[in-house]
Scaffold this active site. Structure first.
Site, short mmCIF file in Angstrom:
data_model
loop_
_atom_site.label_atom_id
_atom_site.label_comp_id
_atom_site.label_asym_id
_atom_site.label_seq_id
_atom_site.Cartn_x
_atom_site.Cartn_y
_atom_site.Cartn_z
N CYS A 22 0.64 -1.01 -0.02
CA CYS A 22 -0.23 -0.03 0.12
C CYS A 22 0.79 1.53 0.38
CB CYS A 22 -1.03 0.07 1.14
SG CYS A 22 -2.49 1.05 0.75
N HIS A 158 -3.79 -4.85 0.04
CA HIS A 158 -3.34 -5.72 1.26
C HIS A 158 -3.16 -7.63 1.27
CE1 HIS A 158 -3.13 -1.57 4.03
NE2 HIS A 158 -3.75 -1.16 2.88
N GLU A 160 -1.85 -9.50 3.12
CA GLU A 160 -2.36 -10.03 4.37
C GLU A 160 -3.14 -10.05 5.57
OE1 GLU A 160 -2.31 -5.71 5.68
OE2 GLU A 160 -1.23 -6.67 4.23
#
Length: 203
Positions: A22, A158, A160
């Site tokens: 990001c 993102h 994750e």
């Protein structure tokens, strides 16, 4: 943001594996603009609205005055549209890690790479290999070829959010493989598995 830019430059110039997520992805682009393209004052308009070299800009469809619930949110498709090395038509490292041409990853941002500088950045060597699947105009993935750097990857999304202990997200898995000098062997094994699978289906 300045610290992220310095970290990106340090990793890029010292061959240290690096993953920008990001804002980190955006810092990689700004650093490349400053150092390689020579735009010393390149910046994100989030931090310098008056910079003459707007590398990162506010997304045009997002409300700049109302902050609540106005981000680009949720799962969005990213398509690997460009080779990381055009001369050899080498697939991007992330595309090889995912094993797909298109992936769905979750987003949370208001700023993006300025579409007006994409060709200049790409041609200068930071390959913008992944773009939004809907328009192919919004940048999602940047990489340096592995002939230049062992693992220098940035993603606007993102990863994750979809990473799990027994199924790590490809960008993070690639970072760890590169840091332990196992990435090339892993990609070669993955390539062989895909080859065997394809030949098995054909027979």
């Amino acid at each position: 943001f300045s610290g992220k830019i310095l970290a990106a430059q340090y990793c890029r110039t010292t061959q240290i594996p690096c993953l920008g997520v990001c804002l980190g992805f955006q810092a990689m682009v700004v650093e490349y603009c400053r150092t390689i393209l020579g735009w010393k004052d390149a910046n994100s308009t989030e931090f310098d609205a008056d910079t003459p070299h707007k590398a990162i800009i506010f997304m045009p469809e997002v409300d700049a005055t109302t902050m609540g619930g106005t981000m680009r949110l949720g799962a969005r498709p990213t398509k690997f549209t460009h080779a990381v090395e055009e001369a050899t038509n080498t697939k991007s490292t992330l595309q090889q890690l995912y094993g797909k041409v298109q992936v769905n990853e979750r987003h949370r941002h208001r700023y993006e790479v300025n579409p007006e500088i994409v060709d200049q950045v790409h041609e200068a060597g930071l390959k913008l290999v992944g773009r939004d699947a809907e328009t192919e105009e919004r940048m999602e993935v940047a990489e340096l070829p592995r002939t230049v750097h062992p693992y220098y990857v940035g993603v606007q999304y993102h990863p994750e959010f979809q990473s799990r202990p027994l199924k790590p997200s490809p960008p993070f898995y690639g970072l760890l493989l590169a840091a332990t000098k196992k990435l090339d062997a892993h990609l070669e094994e993955k390539k062989q598995q895909q080859y065997n699978h394809t030949n098995g289906e054909a027979s």
